[in-house]
Design a protein around this motif. Structure first.
Motif, short mmCIF file in Angstrom:
data_model
loop_
_atom_site.label_atom_id
_atom_site.label_comp_id
_atom_site.label_asym_id
_atom_site.label_seq_id
_atom_site.Cartn_x
_atom_site.Cartn_y
_atom_site.Cartn_z
N VAL A 1 4.67 74.21 36.85
CA VAL A 1 3.55 74.40 35.74
C VAL A 1 3.41 73.04 35.04
N GLN A 2 4.42 72.53 34.53
CA GLN A 2 4.49 71.39 33.71
C GLN A 2 4.53 70.30 34.31
N GLY A 3 5.02 70.00 35.55
CA GLY A 3 5.23 68.57 36.34
C GLY A 3 5.87 67.57 35.59
N THR A 4 7.17 68.10 35.02
CA THR A 4 7.82 67.06 34.26
C THR A 4 9.14 66.94 35.11
N PHE A 5 9.65 67.89 35.55
CA PHE A 5 10.91 67.86 36.55
C PHE A 5 11.98 67.44 35.60
N ALA A 6 12.12 68.06 34.46
CA ALA A 6 13.43 67.67 33.61
C ALA A 6 14.51 68.51 33.84
N LEU A 7 14.38 69.65 34.49
CA LEU A 7 15.65 70.38 34.92
C LEU A 7 16.07 70.22 36.11
N THR A 8 17.42 70.76 36.15
CA THR A 8 17.96 70.68 37.68
C THR A 8 18.96 71.91 37.71
N TYR B 1 12.70 74.24 18.50
CA TYR B 1 12.02 75.54 19.00
C TYR B 1 12.75 76.68 19.57
N PHE B 2 13.56 76.14 20.65
CA PHE B 2 14.26 77.04 21.62
C PHE B 2 15.56 76.59 21.82
N GLY B 3 16.42 77.81 21.98
CA GLY B 3 17.88 77.51 22.34
C GLY B 3 18.18 77.91 23.88
N GLU C 1 14.27 64.42 29.36
CA GLU C 1 13.04 64.18 29.68
C GLU C 1 11.94 65.09 29.23
N CYS C 2 12.50 66.36 28.74
CA CYS C 2 11.73 67.45 28.37
C CYS C 2 10.77 67.29 27.28
N VAL C 3 9.55 67.71 27.54
CA VAL C 3 8.61 67.42 26.49
C VAL C 3 8.20 68.83 25.66
N SER C 4 8.80 69.52 25.77
CA SER C 4 9.07 70.73 24.91
C SER C 4 7.76 71.79 25.06
N CYS C 5 7.25 71.86 26.45
CA CYS C 5 6.19 72.48 26.61
C CYS C 5 6.30 74.06 26.41
N GLY C 6 7.70 74.31 26.68
CA GLY C 6 7.93 75.83 26.73
C GLY C 6 7.71 76.69 27.96
N ALA C 7 7.25 75.98 28.90
CA ALA C 7 7.02 76.90 30.14
C ALA C 7 8.26 77.57 30.57
N CYS C 8 9.38 76.71 30.76
CA CYS C 8 10.56 77.20 31.19
C CYS C 8 11.17 78.42 30.31
N VAL C 9 10.72 78.32 28.94
CA VAL C 9 11.28 79.50 27.87
C VAL C 9 10.31 80.84 28.42
N ASP D 1 21.39 66.76 26.57
CA ASP D 1 20.85 68.07 25.97
C ASP D 1 19.31 68.02 26.12
N PHE D 2 18.88 69.27 25.65
CA PHE D 2 17.32 69.31 25.77
C PHE D 2 16.65 68.23 25.18
N LEU D 3 17.18 68.15 23.53
CA LEU D 3 16.25 66.98 23.00
C LEU D 3 16.26 65.43 23.41
N ALA E 1 9.37 76.37 36.70
CA ALA E 1 8.18 76.30 35.73
C ALA E 1 8.07 74.66 35.50
N CYS E 2 9.27 74.22 35.01
CA CYS E 2 9.16 72.61 34.61
C CYS E 2 8.73 71.68 35.84
N GLU E 3 8.73 71.92 37.18
CA GLU E 3 8.24 71.26 38.12
C GLU E 3 6.86 71.69 38.36
S1 SF4 Z 1 10.16 73.00 27.78
FE1 SF4 Z 1 11.25 71.13 28.76
S2 SF4 Z 1 12.41 71.54 30.33
FE2 SF4 Z 1 11.32 73.38 29.79
S3 SF4 Z 1 9.43 73.18 31.26
FE3 SF4 Z 1 8.61 72.10 29.49
S4 SF4 Z 1 9.31 69.92 29.99
FE4 SF4 Z 1 10.39 71.44 31.39
#
Ligand code: SF4
Ligand code: SF4
Ligand code: SF4
Ligand code: FES
Length: 948
Positions: free
Chosen positions: A180-187, A159-161, A208-216, A203-205, A176-178
């Motif tokens: 808003v979403q609480g997943t901590f996938a990005l550093t 869905y996003f690049g 740990e990313c759950v593709s919520c889109g908050a970072c986008v 890569d994103f796929l 945002a990942c930390e």
């Molecule tokens: S889309 Fe993935 S990396 Fe982006 S905020 Fe959501 S969980 Fe984190």
């Protein structure tokens, strides 16, 4: 990042009784204490340049673009990290500030591709905008030095690049990942100039990313960007509407170009989601225009005939004449209807009205039958209202959260993000679940207790918890004496103190160590505000209603009701399951949960509808199916439900559907139920109609039409046309008129109107003269039923127990990326995360059976057999296996049985005794399924060829 811009205050909104007045560029402004200078400036109509700040995130202070001058202070503080003070005098525009800001922008731009004209964010890029705002005219450093301009794009997410060449390392995405979403996938990997954003080194796929889109959403540049925007350009307008997936009910702005959805952006003003979303609501909307959509009505005589496309007029006239023929031949009770928890309140209301007024019986039911009907029963009996007690925001005031039989990170992801934030702030968590769900251990979140009970022993656990609280003197005597029926309480107390309810006695039944039960009970009773959230792991049992009652008992016992931070909160599955129940979809209840046998209520509806109503409850779904097999029930109108896949004991369901003379299915796709249909009425998606949904917090939100219905008619118009053809007139010009009728006839909706919804954004019922703007928290001074009623909850083991033949217990659940029967999400790119249902099995059980990871295994119960691929995991305890049910071929419900809740008939999906063995081919049912599937798609294609 928004193209159809919303006002961004730069830092999160603060709420405080203390107000502070200061001056920004000579203008006085008053804001709550705790607000930033940046937010105060926005209030004063002044936009301070910024890059690393956005009001979804706490201030970070890294970009140094938002510097200001403050009278009496040295230097140039960042306005995003500086809090307002009384009498402060702030200047945001001075020659020195302009020079400093241009210097900052120069550095950013020297390492940024200068391809603005062809960049997908052109016209909607904060970097571009800031370069203009600060008046950058030249870059003295040139563009030839060290840079990141050759970094490769990560297009792995469907869905996003992620184009790192455009990244300014503002870390908005990481935060945002930390936060808003609480997943901590990005550093942020590396330091200084070498800093890069990384999804965990992969890569994103695969991260740990759950593709919520908050970072986008947080990204100020085109680095993280929706592919839909990158491919098709920026939207030109937006419409606020409500997600059509889960019971969180997130509010979205559908960003449009003409009548085409470009992206869905969670609405910052949405009271349920506050600008956040999950992968389904934000990205998985493509099903609405999927080529599988059927957009023309179709009829056929036998289910082995090819479909014939007909006009709406012919389809409606044919359906009406078939139902009339059946009623003449078999009696008025030989037909019925099923309402949909995916449709709007107005549509659901019309279907139950059609059944009661035009069919002339009460044979109407809804899919809540198979999910939260025990909630309706249990909470009504004990507290007086069939709904959860809180708003979602209440969790921010909880000190101890108990999650029972729910998996919020998968099933209710946006609520899970709110919950995780509260847990990170220090609230304690107790999880009651046979599986080690994600919440048990997550980054920065760990349950204090995980009561890993055996499936089917919920009531034993809740009784043991109550026993401990009473016998250890931890109960809230003042609350119970003031708020509850003491006679009933004393009866219940005598019952619960019996020694066989002690955790030590229950340990052998539940499998939960007594010490854990004692620790959890003490924590819930004495840890401050205790809030219970529960899901289908509570209701879908033979004692589902008993368990709901047990939960209400526990909350009353500890005084955890009637204020923020506490309560009993069912996490509803589908978007409008609360609404479908509210609207009178059950055979025994008129809208507003009023029993059909009540003469006064009936008289009200009879007068309004100009009909005489049956006073006896009609058939529930299981009764309809049994009656179909008996030959006394012959016609069924199913709107937006797929009982052929979702209901238990599939072979029983399909046999019953095959016995009908006229099955009418109104849906988007040829679903499993429609394979047995004689009439197919094409349905409309949530994007194609107006109406309302009611979420798990009783929140009524508007659904707004953003594109015309592909079929030409919204679902409510079809129901009304059918009613007219049956001789019962329904003349509504707009769904708002249906809501007006609902409000007139339903005390809890008395003051609801579209005008008020437009004004307030959303309303939590009850909304009447006592609470004209809605009710965030229920039972505040007294329970809806007056005194809270404790009820006896004797643990009765389910009949479904393990035997030598069926030695394992199967339990079922959902996964994040798929939704329910998968009809929508399977037709989106979400399949990259979950393209088949697997059987989770503990390593010990797998080894005993010689099963290795990925092997095909037969799962056999006394109801039937299916074959799934095995996934070996310690998430599940020995003796228990688990699967999801999103793919029809998986046949999870071929295996589940006809055992159901004693009070409501809600099926016991969560406990099925099974045997698991290695196999090499699909089950017999799966072979039949495949044949039927091919046949029915052939018949559909034949229709298409004829049309061509
Ligand atoms: S889309 Fe993935 S990396 Fe982006 S905020 Fe959501 S969980 Fe984190
Ligand atoms: S990806 Fe976007 S949000 Fe993240 S650091 Fe780069 S520019 Fe900032
Ligand atoms: S599926 Fe649920 S949590 Fe996800 S966006 Fe929709 S309403 Fe929100
Ligand atoms: S916006 Fe304040 S430092 Fe970046």
């Amino acid at each position: 990042m928004y193209s159809v811009k919303e006002l961004d205050y730069g830092t999160p909104k603060r709420v405080s009784d203390a107000q502070i007045t200061l001056e920004i560029d000579g203008k006085p402004v008053t804001v709550p204490s705790g607000a930033s200078v940046m937010a105060a400036a926005v209030e004063a109509g002044v936009r301070v340049p910024r890059l690393c700040a956005t009001d979804m995130l706490e201030a970070f202070g890294s970009c140094r673009l938002c510097l200001v001058e403050i009278e009496g202070r040295k230097g140039y503080p960042a306005s995003c990290t500086t809090l307002v003070e009384p009498g402060m005098k702030v200047r945001t525009q001075t020659p020195k500030l302009a020079t400093l800001r241009r210097g900052v922008m120069e550095l950013y731009i020297s390492d940024h591709p200068l391809d603005c004209l062809t960049c997908p964010a052109n016209g909607n890029c904060e970097l571009q905008e800031m370069a203009g705002v600060v008046g950058l005219r030249e870059v003295r450093y040139g563009y030839d030095g060290a840079n990141h301009l050759r970094a490769a794009t990560d297009a792995s997410n469907p869905y996003f690049g992620f184009d790192p060449t455009k990244c300014i390392v503002c870390s908005r995405c990481v935060r945002a990942c930390e936060e808003v979403q609480g997943t901590f996938a990005l550093t942020v990997d590396g330091r200084g100039f070498a800093s890069v954003i990384s999804p965990g080194g992969t890569d994103f796929l695969s991260s740990e990313c759950v593709s919520c889109g908050a970072c986008v959403q947080a990204c100020p540049t085109a680095t993280l960007m929706e592919k839909s925007i990158a491919e098709q350009g920026q939207p030109d307008h937006s419409v606020v509407t409500t997600c059509a997936y889960c019971g969180v009910g997130c509010s979205f702005r559908a960003e449009m170009k003409g009548s085409q959805v470009m992206r869905m952006v969670p609405d910052k003003d949405g009271h349920a989601n506050h600008g956040h979303s999950c992968v389904k609501g934000r990205f998985a909307w493509g099903y609405a225009t999927h080529p599988d959509r059927i957009v023309k009505p179709m009829i056929r005589v036998r289910i082995t005939d090819p479909w014939r496309e007909v006009s709406w007029e012919e389809a409606i006239a044919h359906t009406a004449s078939e139902f009339q023929r059946i009623q003449r031949k078999y009696g008025r009770g030989a037909v019925g209807g099923i309402t949909s928890s995916r449709c709007t309140n107005e549509e659901t209301y019309l279907v139950q009205k059609l059944v009661r007024a035009a069919f002339g019986n009460n044979n109407v039911d809804t899919c809540a039958r198979v999910c939260h009907s025990p909630t309706g029963y249990g909470l009504k009996q004990t507290l007086g209202e069939s709904a959860g007690t809180q708003n979602f925001d209440s969790v921010a005031h909880a000190d101890v959260v108990v999650v029972i039989g729910a998996n919020p990170t998968e099933g209710h992801p946006v609520f899970a993000s709110h919950l995780k934030r509260r847990l990170r702030e220090g609230a304690k968590l107790i999880v009651v679940d046979p599986r080690t769900i994600d919440l048990v251990r997550q980054p920065h979140v760990e349950a204090t207790y995980h009561l890993q009970l055996r499936p089917g022993t919920n009531v034993a656990v809740i009784d043991a918890l109550a026993h401990i609280i009473v016998t250890e003197g931890l109960w809230n005597e003042a609350f119970v004496r003031a708020r509850c029926d003491l006679k009933e309480f004393e009866k219940w107390k005598a019952f619960i103190v019996q020694p066989h309810h002690s955790p030590e006695a229950m340990e052998g039944i539940t499998g939960v160590p007594a010490a854990d039960l004692r620790g959890a009970a003490r924590l819930y009773a004495t840890g401050g505000n205790g809030a219970i959230y529960y899901g289908l792991g509570v209701t879908e049992h033979s004692q589902g209603s008993t368990m709901v009652i047990g939960i209400a008992n526990l909350a009353m016992l500890t005084g955890n009701l009637g204020r923020l931070g506490v309560g009993v909160n069912p996490l509803r599955g589908q978007n409008n399951v609360q609404g479908s129940c509210d609207m009178g979809s059950f055979p025994h209840e008129l809208p507003g949960y009023r029993h059909i046998s009540d003469a006064t209520t009936r008289a009200l509806f009879e007068a309004a509808w100009s009909v005489t109503l049956e006073s006896e409850p009609g058939l529930r779904i299981p009764n309809m199916l049994d009656a179909a097999l008996d030959g006394s029930f012959k016609g069924l109108y199913v709107q937006g439900e797929d009982i052929g896949q979702s209901d238990p004991d599939t072979q029983h369901v399909t046999a019953a559907l095959s016995s009908l003379e006229c099955l009418v299915v109104q849906d988007l796709f040829l679903n499993e139920t429609a394979k047995f249909a004689h009439v197919f009425l094409p349905g409309s998606s949530f994007l194609e109609k107006d109406g309302t949904f009611t979420n798990a917090e009783r929140r009524i939100s508007r659904v707004r039409k953003v594109m015309p219905p592909l079929t030409g008619l919204a679902d409510w118009e079809v129901t009304a046309a059918l009613s007219n053809a049956l001789g019962y007139p329904m003349h509504y010009r707009h769904p708002s008129e249906i809501m007006d009728e609902i409000a007139r006839l339903t005390p809890t909706f008395r003051n609801v109107s579209y005008a008020k919804l437009d004004r307030l954004g959303s309303i939590q019922w009850p909304c009447n003269d006592r609470s004209p703007e809605g009710t965030p928290v229920m039972h505040v001074d007294e329970f809806v039923r007056g005194k809270g009623k404790f009820m006896i909850t004797a643990y009765v083991p389910t009949d479904e127990h393990t035997t030598r033949m069926f030695p394992l217990l199967l339990t079922t659940g959902r996964t994040l990326s798929q939704y329910n029967v998968g009809a929508q999400t399977r037709r989106t790119a979400n399949v990259v995360w979950h393209d088949e249902d697997k059987l989770e099995i503990h390593p010990h059980d797998a080894e005993q059976r010689g099963v290795r990871e990925g092997d095909w295994v037969g799962v056999r119960s006394r109801a039937g057999e299916t074959v799934l691929r095995a996934h070996i995991t310690e998430r599940i305890q020995p003796g228990v296996v688990y699967t999801t049910f999103h793919h029809p071929f998986s046949g999870a419900n071929v295996v589940t049985t006809d055992i159901s809740d004693w009070a409501t008939n809600c099926p016991e999906y969560k406990v099925t005794a099974v045997q698991v063995t290695r196999v090499s081919q699909p089950s017999e049912w799966q072979r039949h399924f495949t044949e039927l599937d091919h046949q029915q798609h052939e018949l559909l294609e034949h229709r298409q060829r004829e049309q061509a």
